[in-house]
Design a protein around this motif. Structure first.
Motif, PDB file in Angstrom:
ATOM      1  N   THR A 181       0.966  -1.217   0.001  1.00 29.29           N
ATOM      2  CA  THR A 181       0.181   0.070  -0.023  1.00 29.29           C
ATOM      3  C   THR A 181       0.931   1.398   0.099  1.00 29.29           C
ATOM      4  O   THR A 181       0.536   2.404  -0.720  1.00 29.29           O
ATOM      5  CB  THR A 181      -1.018  -0.125   1.369  1.00 29.29           C
ATOM      6  N   GLU A 182       1.922   1.283   0.878  1.00 22.36           N
ATOM      7  CA  GLU A 182       2.790   2.431   0.856  1.00 22.36           C
ATOM      8  C   GLU A 182       3.538   2.605  -0.411  1.00 22.36           C
ATOM      9  O   GLU A 182       3.612   3.930  -0.907  1.00 22.36           O
ATOM     10  CB  GLU A 182       3.885   2.213   1.963  1.00 22.36           C
ATOM     11  N   ILE A 183       3.748   1.753  -1.312  1.00 19.79           N
ATOM     12  CA  ILE A 183       4.641   1.809  -2.542  1.00 19.79           C
ATOM     13  C   ILE A 183       3.489   2.318  -3.304  1.00 19.79           C
ATOM     14  O   ILE A 183       3.879   3.355  -4.143  1.00 19.79           O
ATOM     15  CB  ILE A 183       4.950   0.405  -2.952  1.00 19.79           C
ATOM     16  N   PHE A 184       2.209   2.101  -3.542  1.00 16.64           N
ATOM     17  CA  PHE A 184       1.387   2.725  -4.218  1.00 16.64           C
ATOM     18  C   PHE A 184       1.263   4.098  -3.989  1.00 16.64           C
ATOM     19  O   PHE A 184       0.907   5.069  -4.812  1.00 16.64           O
ATOM     20  CB  PHE A 184       0.006   1.991  -4.215  1.00 16.64           C
ATOM     21  N   ALA A 189       2.433   9.876  -5.430  1.00 14.47           N
ATOM     22  CA  ALA A 189       3.016  11.083  -5.203  1.00 14.47           C
ATOM     23  C   ALA A 189       4.278  11.371  -6.041  1.00 14.47           C
ATOM     24  O   ALA A 189       5.132  12.269  -5.852  1.00 14.47           O
ATOM     25  CB  ALA A 189       3.637  10.998  -3.604  1.00 14.47           C
ATOM     26  N   GLU A 190       4.444  10.548  -7.054  1.00 22.75           N
ATOM     27  CA  GLU A 190       5.411  10.663  -8.101  1.00 22.75           C
ATOM     28  C   GLU A 190       6.983  10.526  -7.760  1.00 22.75           C
ATOM     29  O   GLU A 190       7.675  11.211  -8.240  1.00 22.75           O
ATOM     30  CB  GLU A 190       5.154  12.126  -8.729  1.00 22.75           C
ATOM     31  N   LYS A 191       6.969   9.751  -6.550  1.00 16.93           N
ATOM     32  CA  LYS A 191       8.498   9.394  -6.090  1.00 16.93           C
ATOM     33  C   LYS A 191       8.989   8.350  -7.196  1.00 16.93           C
ATOM     34  O   LYS A 191       8.375   7.600  -7.892  1.00 16.93           O
ATOM     35  CB  LYS A 191       8.307   8.699  -4.822  1.00 16.93           C
ATOM     36  N   SER A 192      10.160   8.279  -7.524  1.00 19.34           N
ATOM     37  CA  SER A 192      11.012   7.563  -8.277  1.00 19.34           C
ATOM     38  C   SER A 192      10.943   6.278  -7.694  1.00 19.34           C
ATOM     39  O   SER A 192      10.857   5.847  -6.451  1.00 19.34           O
ATOM     40  CB  SER A 192      12.461   7.997  -8.859  1.00 19.34           C
ATOM     41  N   ARG A 193      11.349   5.149  -8.480  1.00 19.63           N
ATOM     42  CA  ARG A 193      11.328   3.703  -8.039  1.00 19.63           C
ATOM     43  C   ARG A 193      12.598   3.531  -6.923  1.00 19.63           C
ATOM     44  O   ARG A 193      12.343   3.012  -5.932  1.00 19.63           O
ATOM     45  CB  ARG A 193      11.745   2.748  -9.234  1.00 19.63           C
TER      46      ARG A 193
END
Length: 226
Positions: A181-184, A189-193
């Protein structure tokens, strides 16, 4: 600081049998003698075959995210040593060459605690014999998987963050689903991988695999809530 990867695996038996206990003692012990820091890839009881010699849809060595992530790390030069009991505990088919090549790219020395016959002919013959002796077992497994598919059930090892329901039929959110869920959320939030991986403390490859299967995860979460 030097770093070693202790690779532990056994094809058959129980997770607490003598063969695995020996590996869990000997392999990390040798790794600790070679390097300042030791990390473990403890696969427990897990097939040593890959899609290079099998056509199963899941559960093979090169379909295990923990394995592919470690191979990526070998390739990147994260480890100075790859330590295992012998080559058969690493892999039982030609995928061993892939692992050896990745280690070579990262200047990782492969060290075995036991004796290994390096002759290529012996290598190939041994694995062909092992492959033949396992065909009946593999065919039974294929039939079991086919029955599960016909019934609409999931099959194979659970994906990251998932576990099987009480009946063993479907994958449902497990203990690490909060990380999924946190990854999604971080992706939204447009964070990079890489930023996501650092934030949730998992490899980048895991982040990518989760995001690639986003719809599947969301569907399974909804199923669990019904």
């Amino acid at each position: 600081m030097s770093r070693a990867l202790a690779w532990i695996r056994k094809s058959k038996g129980d997770d607490d049998d003598i063969g695995l206990e020996e590996q869990r003692e000997v392999v990390p012990g040798l790794a600790a003698e070679l390097a300042d820091e030791v990390e473990k890839l403890d696969l427990g009881v897990h097939t040593g075959f890959s899609t290079m010699t099998r056509d199963d849809e899941s559960g093979l060595l090169d379909q295990n995210e923990r394995v592919t992530e470690r191979i990526d790390e070998l390739r990147s030069g994260r480890f100075d040593y790859l330590v295992a009991l012998d080559d058969r505990r690493v892999c039982r088919d030609e995928y061993l060459r892939v692992i050896q090549y990745a280690a070579g790219q990262g200047n990782t020395e492969i060290v075995y605690a036991g004796e290994v016959n390096e002759d290529d002919l012996t290598f190939d013959l041994k694995r062909r014999i092992e492959r033949d002796t396992k065909e009946e077992e593999i065919e039974k497994s294929r039939r079991a998987i086919e029955r599960r598919k016909q019934q609409g059930y999931d099959h194979g090892r659970p994906r990251f963050g998932m576990t099987y329901d009480a009946n063993g039929h479907y994958q449902v959110p497990g203990e690490e689903f909060d990380t999924v869920t946190e990854i999604f959320q971080l992706d939204n939030a447009e964070k990079s991988r890489r930023e996501i991986a650092d934030e949730v403390d998992v490899p980048v490859a895991t982040v990518q695999n989760v995001l690639d299967r986003r719809e599947w995860y969301e569907e399974r979460e909804q199923m669990a809530e019904m």
